[in-house]
Design a protein around this motif. Structure first.
Motif, mmCIF file in Angstrom:
data_model
loop_
_atom_site.group_PDB
_atom_site.id
_atom_site.type_symbol
_atom_site.label_atom_id
_atom_site.label_comp_id
_atom_site.label_asym_id
_atom_site.label_seq_id
_atom_site.Cartn_x
_atom_site.Cartn_y
_atom_site.Cartn_z
ATOM 1 N N LEU A 51 0.833 -1.206 0.000
ATOM 2 C CA LEU A 51 0.000 0.000 0.000
ATOM 3 C C LEU A 51 0.866 1.255 0.000
ATOM 4 N N ARG A 52 1.936 1.216 0.804
ATOM 5 C CA ARG A 52 2.853 2.367 0.813
ATOM 6 C C ARG A 52 3.498 2.553 -0.552
ATOM 7 N N LEU A 58 1.428 6.573 -6.803
ATOM 8 C CA LEU A 58 0.361 7.530 -7.105
ATOM 9 C C LEU A 58 0.811 8.961 -6.843
ATOM 10 N N ALA A 59 1.551 9.159 -5.750
ATOM 11 C CA ALA A 59 2.050 10.503 -5.446
ATOM 12 C C ALA A 59 3.012 10.976 -6.531
ATOM 13 N N ALA A 64 3.941 14.374 -11.259
ATOM 14 C CA ALA A 64 4.275 14.508 -12.678
ATOM 15 C C ALA A 64 3.134 15.173 -13.438
ATOM 16 N N GLU A 65 1.910 14.754 -13.156
ATOM 17 C CA GLU A 65 0.743 15.342 -13.837
ATOM 18 C C GLU A 65 0.601 16.824 -13.485
#
Length: 136
Positions: A51-52, A58-59, A64-65
């Motif tokens: 999960l980490r 995701l972070a 980047a986005e």
């Protein structure tokens, strides 16, 4: 009475066997329980680690986005600023041209008025000479 001793002996043996079985079953149950808790702990730990890792991914993707969006926004703002400067330059040029035209028209009107005032002054002097001939 001999029979009675054998019954009490059998009861004692039965109680001893049942106590031993209960003790063995309790020990076995505790071992199984500890093993299951240990495996559950390792599963929870590995799930937490994954999960980490997923949250880190995701972070990173989000950063980047956001960086891409910020770059696009800066480019768009630069384009809009350039367009705005060009439009303002065009408007300033048009305003200067209109002001030059108006200035030329006003100067022409002032010349016309100046000529009329000169003619009026000449006429007033002519009238004054006729009304007051001895003043010259």
């Amino acid at each position: 009475m001999a029979n009675e001793l054998q019954v009490w002996t059998m009861i004692g043996v039965f109680v001893a066997i049942m106590s031993s079985v209960l003790g063995l079953l309790s020990a076995a149950f505790l071992r199984v329980l500890r093993a299951e808790i240990g495996s559950l702990s390792s599963v929870v730990s590995s799930q937490g680690t994954s999960l980490r890792a997923e949250m880190g991914t995701l972070a990173t993707d989000l950063r980047a986005e956001m960086g891409t969006l910020a770059t696009d926004l800066r480019a768009e703002m630069g384009t809009l600023a350039t367009d705005l400067r060009a439009e303002m330059g065009t408007l300033a040029t048009d305003l200067r041209a209109d002001m030059s035209t108006l200035t030329a028209e006003i100067k022409a009107e002032i010349r016309v008025l100046d000529n009329k005032v000169d003619l009026l002054d000449r006429d007033v002097q002519a009238i004054a000479r006729q009304v007051f001939p001895d003043r010259d």
